[in-house]
Design a protein around this motif. Structure first.
Motif, PDB file in Angstrom:
ATOM      1  N   ARG A  30     116.047  33.981 122.422  1.00 27.66           N
ATOM      2  CA  ARG A  30     117.051  32.963 122.744  1.00 27.66           C
ATOM      3  C   ARG A  30     118.484  33.401 122.456  1.00 27.66           C
ATOM      4  N   LEU A  31     118.668  34.545 121.796  1.00 29.80           N
ATOM      5  CA  LEU A  31     120.015  34.985 121.428  1.00 29.80           C
ATOM      6  C   LEU A  31     120.621  35.752 122.596  1.00 29.80           C
ATOM      7  N   ASN A  32     121.557  35.133 123.279  1.00 27.25           N
ATOM      8  CA  ASN A  32     122.135  35.736 124.482  1.00 27.25           C
ATOM      9  C   ASN A  32     122.705  37.125 124.210  1.00 27.25           C
ATOM     10  N   LYS A  33     122.224  38.093 124.978  1.00 26.47           N
ATOM     11  CA  LYS A  33     122.707  39.472 124.927  1.00 26.47           C
ATOM     12  C   LYS A  33     122.581  40.090 123.539  1.00 26.47           C
ATOM     13  N   GLY A  34     121.710  39.518 122.713  1.00 30.57           N
ATOM     14  CA  GLY A  34     121.478  40.064 121.378  1.00 30.57           C
ATOM     15  C   GLY A  34     122.726  40.137 120.533  1.00 30.57           C
ATOM     16  N   THR A  35     123.624  39.168 120.715  1.00 33.15           N
ATOM     17  CA  THR A  35     124.942  39.247 120.075  1.00 33.15           C
ATOM     18  C   THR A  35     125.300  37.972 119.325  1.00 33.15           C
ATOM     19  N   LEU A  36     125.825  38.159 118.127  1.00 32.26           N
ATOM     20  CA  LEU A  36     126.405  37.086 117.330  1.00 32.26           C
ATOM     21  C   LEU A  36     127.913  37.298 117.301  1.00 32.26           C
ATOM     22  N   VAL A  37     128.676  36.230 117.473  1.00 31.93           N
ATOM     23  CA  VAL A  37     130.137  36.311 117.433  1.00 31.93           C
ATOM     24  C   VAL A  37     130.627  35.736 116.105  1.00 31.93           C
ATOM     25  N   ALA A  38     131.408  36.511 115.369  1.00 30.23           N
ATOM     26  CA  ALA A  38     131.952  36.052 114.089  1.00 30.23           C
ATOM     27  C   ALA A  38     133.340  36.663 113.906  1.00 30.23           C
ATOM     28  N   THR A  39     134.046  36.241 112.880  1.00 32.94           N
ATOM     29  CA  THR A  39     135.411  36.729 112.694  1.00 32.94           C
ATOM     30  C   THR A  39     135.444  37.989 111.826  1.00 32.94           C
ATOM     31  N   VAL A  40     136.636  38.541 111.721  1.00 34.49           N
ATOM     32  CA  VAL A  40     136.827  39.750 110.915  1.00 34.49           C
ATOM     33  C   VAL A  40     136.548  39.502 109.437  1.00 34.49           C
ATOM     34  N   MET A  41     136.464  38.231 109.017  1.00 38.81           N
ATOM     35  CA  MET A  41     136.223  37.920 107.612  1.00 38.81           C
ATOM     36  C   MET A  41     134.745  37.925 107.242  1.00 38.81           C
ATOM     37  N   SER A  42     133.857  37.943 108.224  1.00 42.11           N
ATOM     38  CA  SER A  42     132.427  37.930 107.904  1.00 42.11           C
ATOM     39  C   SER A  42     132.041  39.189 107.141  1.00 42.11           C
ATOM     40  N   ASN A  43     131.099  39.019 106.231  1.00 44.83           N
ATOM     41  CA  ASN A  43     130.723  40.084 105.310  1.00 44.83           C
ATOM     42  C   ASN A  43     130.102  41.281 106.022  1.00 44.83           C
ATOM     43  N   LEU A  44     130.403  42.461 105.495  1.00 43.76           N
ATOM     44  CA  LEU A  44     129.845  43.696 106.040  1.00 43.76           C
ATOM     45  C   LEU A  44     128.318  43.683 105.981  1.00 43.76           C
ATOM     46  N   GLY A  45     127.769  42.976 105.004  1.00 49.00           N
ATOM     47  CA  GLY A  45     126.316  42.874 104.897  1.00 49.00           C
ATOM     48  C   GLY A  45     125.702  42.209 106.116  1.00 49.00           C
ATOM     49  N   LEU A  46     126.407  41.251 106.705  1.00 45.95           N
ATOM     50  CA  LEU A  46     125.932  40.596 107.923  1.00 45.95           C
ATOM     51  C   LEU A  46     125.867  41.600 109.068  1.00 45.95           C
ATOM     52  N   GLU A  47     126.903  42.401 109.189  1.00 45.42           N
ATOM     53  CA  GLU A  47     126.949  43.412 110.253  1.00 45.42           C
ATOM     54  C   GLU A  47     125.792  44.398 110.119  1.00 45.42           C
ATOM     55  N   ARG A  48     125.533  44.857 108.903  1.00 43.50           N
ATOM     56  CA  ARG A  48     124.445  45.810 108.680  1.00 43.50           C
ATOM     57  C   ARG A  48     123.085  45.165 108.931  1.00 43.50           C
ATOM     58  N   PHE A  49     122.946  43.909 108.537  1.00 41.06           N
ATOM     59  CA  PHE A  49     121.701  43.173 108.764  1.00 41.06           C
ATOM     60  C   PHE A  49     121.374  43.123 110.255  1.00 41.06           C
ATOM     61  N   LEU A  50     122.377  42.802 111.059  1.00 43.32           N
ATOM     62  CA  LEU A  50     122.170  42.713 112.504  1.00 43.32           C
ATOM     63  C   LEU A  50     121.885  44.085 113.107  1.00 43.32           C
ATOM     64  N   GLU A  51     122.643  45.086 112.692  1.00 43.33           N
ATOM     65  CA  GLU A  51     122.446  46.443 113.222  1.00 43.33           C
ATOM     66  C   GLU A  51     121.025  46.929 112.967  1.00 43.33           C
ATOM     67  N   ASN A  52     120.494  46.629 111.791  1.00 40.34           N
ATOM     68  CA  ASN A  52     119.142  47.065 111.445  1.00 40.34           C
ATOM     69  C   ASN A  52     118.078  46.408 112.314  1.00 40.34           C
ATOM     70  N   ARG A  53     118.456  45.335 112.997  1.00 45.47           N
ATOM     71  CA  ARG A  53     117.518  44.636 113.883  1.00 45.47           C
ATOM     72  C   ARG A  53     117.863  44.833 115.352  1.00 45.47           C
ATOM     73  N   GLY A  54     118.743  45.782 115.617  1.00 46.03           N
ATOM     74  CA  GLY A  54     119.111  46.079 116.992  1.00 46.03           C
ATOM     75  C   GLY A  54     119.984  45.020 117.631  1.00 46.03           C
ATOM     76  N   LEU A  55     120.656  44.221 116.797  1.00 45.41           N
ATOM     77  CA  LEU A  55     121.527  43.156 117.292  1.00 45.41           C
ATOM     78  C   LEU A  55     122.990  43.547 117.096  1.00 45.41           C
ATOM     79  N   ASN A  56     123.867  42.861 117.805  1.00 43.71           N
ATOM     80  CA  ASN A  56     125.291  43.188 117.773  1.00 43.71           C
ATOM     81  C   ASN A  56     126.100  42.095 117.086  1.00 43.71           C
TER      82      ASN A  56
END
Length: 202
Positions: A30-56
């Motif tokens: 259900r996640l369109n284009k495998g992408t979550l949109v967030a701001t520059v303030m979101s934690n780096l841990g979130l970015e790594r979490f998504l990358e590890n699951r093939g998400l953007n």
């Protein structure tokens, strides 16, 4: 906005909520284009979490309006801010705290887990933020020495963290934010930059 507190008293901010929704939406296709949109303030841990699951993770400037604009432009259906704005365009055109809270509760029922099991989706990277006030009309970030100390700080954090420096959109403040697994290094970098900006800003 929505901020959740689990049964142990631990707080789950917008980043954790978005990570939970992104994970389960992606698993359900259900996640369109495998992408979550967030701001520059979101934690780096979130970015790594998504990358590890093939998400953007698509980052925008701070402000839910920028998140919504990017979602509309890219055809994405999930986004938000660390502060608790959660935008789910399958259900609403703007952020809705009550809606996000209900989706979290529905997830607890569907998955059959406690809030504490769901509210800590990823390990956050230590983050610090300091503000420096400056005179309106001045431009301390254009100073050569300030630029040098920022460049040095970016090099020091390369590979282990990130540095974000921006002017506030509402006050005469420069916000200096850093994230790094090495907290001592993180604070050292921020303190050096804040000291130089403060010197130039007078």
């Amino acid at each position: 906005r929505v901020i959740l507190i689990d049964e142990t008293g631990r707080v789950a901010d917008g980043d954790q909520i978005m990570a939970l929704f992104a994970k389960h939406w992606a698993e359900a296709g259900r996640l369109n284009k495998g992408t979550l949109v967030a701001t520059v303030m979101s934690n780096l841990g979130l970015e790594r979490f998504l990358e590890n699951r093939g998400l953007n993770l698509l980052r925008t400037p701070v402000g839910d309006r920028y998140v919504v604009e990017a979602m509309r432009a890219g055809g994405f259906n999930l986004g938000g801010e660390q502060s608790g704005h959660i935008v789910m365009t399958d259900y609403a055109t703007t952020g809705d705290g009550l809606l996000a809270g209900l989706h979290f509760l529905a997830g607890m029922v569907t998955i059959g887990q406690r809030a504490s099991d769901l509210a800590k989706v990823f390990a956050t990277i230590p983050q610090t933020l300091k503000n420096v006030r400056f005179d309106a009309g001045s431009a301390p970030l254009d100073d050569e020495n300030v630029q040098k100390v920022i460049t040095t700080g970016e090099a020091d954090l390369a590979g282990s963290g990130r540095l974000l420096i921006r002017k506030s959109g509402t006050e005469p403040l420069i916000r200096v934010m850093a994230e790094c697994e090495d907290e001592a290094l993180m604070h050292d970098v921020v303190d050096r930059i804040v000291a130089e900006i403060s010197r130039v800003a007078g």
